[in-house]
Design a protein around this motif. Structure first.
Motif, PDB file in Angstrom:
ATOM      1  N   ASN A 130      -1.847   4.502   1.772  1.00  0.00           N
ATOM      2  CA  ASN A 130      -1.505   4.467   0.428  1.00  0.00           C
ATOM      3  C   ASN A 130      -2.700   3.748  -0.043  1.00  0.00           C
ATOM      4  OD1 ASN A 130       1.101   5.592  -0.509  1.00  0.00           O
ATOM      5  ND2 ASN A 130       1.915   4.812   1.388  1.00  0.00           N
ATOM      6  N   LYS A 131      -2.428   2.967  -1.162  1.00  0.00           N
ATOM      7  CA  LYS A 131      -3.425   2.198  -1.767  1.00  0.00           C
ATOM      8  C   LYS A 131      -2.806   0.799  -1.963  1.00  0.00           C
ATOM      9  CE  LYS A 131      -5.922   5.728  -4.298  1.00  0.00           C
ATOM     10  NZ  LYS A 131      -6.491   6.330  -5.547  1.00  0.00           N
TER      11      LYS A 131
ATOM     12  N   LEU B  34       1.785  12.628  -4.472  1.00  0.00           N
ATOM     13  CA  LEU B  34       0.900  11.652  -5.353  1.00  0.00           C
ATOM     14  C   LEU B  34       1.450  10.740  -6.069  1.00  0.00           C
ATOM     15  CD1 LEU B  34      -1.162  14.626  -6.885  1.00  0.00           C
ATOM     16  CD2 LEU B  34      -1.732  13.185  -5.230  1.00  0.00           C
TER      17      LEU B  34
ATOM     18  N   SER C 116       2.506   7.131  -7.008  1.00  0.00           N
ATOM     19  CA  SER C 116       2.122   5.896  -7.106  1.00  0.00           C
ATOM     20  C   SER C 116       2.981   4.776  -7.475  1.00  0.00           C
ATOM     21  CB  SER C 116       1.142   5.997  -8.499  1.00  0.00           C
ATOM     22  OG  SER C 116       1.895   6.299  -9.701  1.00  0.00           O
TER      23      SER C 116
ATOM     24  N   GLU D 170       0.605   1.625  -5.060  1.00  0.00           N
ATOM     25  CA  GLU D 170      -0.441   0.395  -4.890  1.00  0.00           C
ATOM     26  C   GLU D 170       0.213  -0.733  -4.904  1.00  0.00           C
ATOM     27  OE1 GLU D 170      -2.408   0.488  -8.633  1.00  0.00           O
ATOM     28  OE2 GLU D 170      -3.180   2.606  -8.476  1.00  0.00           O
TER      29      GLU D 170
ATOM     30  N   LYS E  56       0.015   7.351  -3.039  1.00  0.00           N
ATOM     31  CA  LYS E  56      -0.847   6.696  -3.961  1.00  0.00           C
ATOM     32  C   LYS E  56      -0.360   5.148  -4.403  1.00  0.00           C
ATOM     33  CE  LYS E  56      -3.797  10.163  -5.445  1.00  0.00           C
ATOM     34  NZ  LYS E  56      -4.657  10.769  -6.350  1.00  0.00           N
TER      35      LYS E  56
END
Length: 162
Positions: free
Chosen positions: A67-68, A20, A22, A46, A44
């Motif tokens: 991913n983001k 998870l 980020s 970004e 995640k």
């Protein structure tokens, strides 16, 4: 020390996929001087900032897919001249600057499919002289390709635009 030997002498692979995460900061990876394969897929993340993987100059394979990611700093790949495979698919990348891939002199496979691409600058791929496979997938990417976008792809064998 033994741990210093591990970080600087032996080539290796790290799989940090399906977490998870980020954010990833430079100091977390900077000792991994001989890292050749890095899998950060299915996280995640970004933003691809310039210090994220800056010191990994022996990296050959990089998975950042799923991913983001919506932004890639123009110098994120600055020192990564040995990269052969880069997967950036299934993110939210909207724009490719013309100097993003300028140091990818060894790159053979680039996957940009399943993003939100709407623009790729002219000459973005001009230094990718060894690129053999480029995946763009125009169904999910709303790309407007300019006339000089694909210049420099001298060894290309396959462009997948579905």
């Amino acid at each position: 020390s033994k741990s210093e030997f591990f970080y600087t002498i032996l080539p290796f692979e790290i799989k940090l996929n399906n977490n998870l995460m980020s954010k990833l900061k430079f100091y977390e990876l900077k000792k991994l001087k001989n890292l050749e394969n890095l899998d950060l897929s299915f996280n995640k993340l970004e933003r691809g900032e310039h210090d994220m993987i800056y010191s990994l100059n022996r990296l050959k394979v990089l998975y950042l897919n799923n991913n983001k990611l919506n932004f890639l700093s123009s110098d994120i790949f600055k020192n990564l001249i040995k990269l052969k495979i880069v997967n950036l698919s299934s993110n939210f990348i909207e724009y490719i600057q013309n100097d993003l891939f300028k140091n990818f002199i060894s790159l053979e496979i680039l996957d940009l499919s399943n993003n939100l691409l709407f623009s790729i600058d002219e000459f973005s791929f001009s230094n990718l002289n060894l690129l053999e496979i480029l995946r763009l997938d125009l169904n999910s990417n709303l790309i407007h390709l300019k006339s000089n976008t694909l210049i420099g792809l001298n060894k290309i064998k396959l462009i997948v635009i579905d």
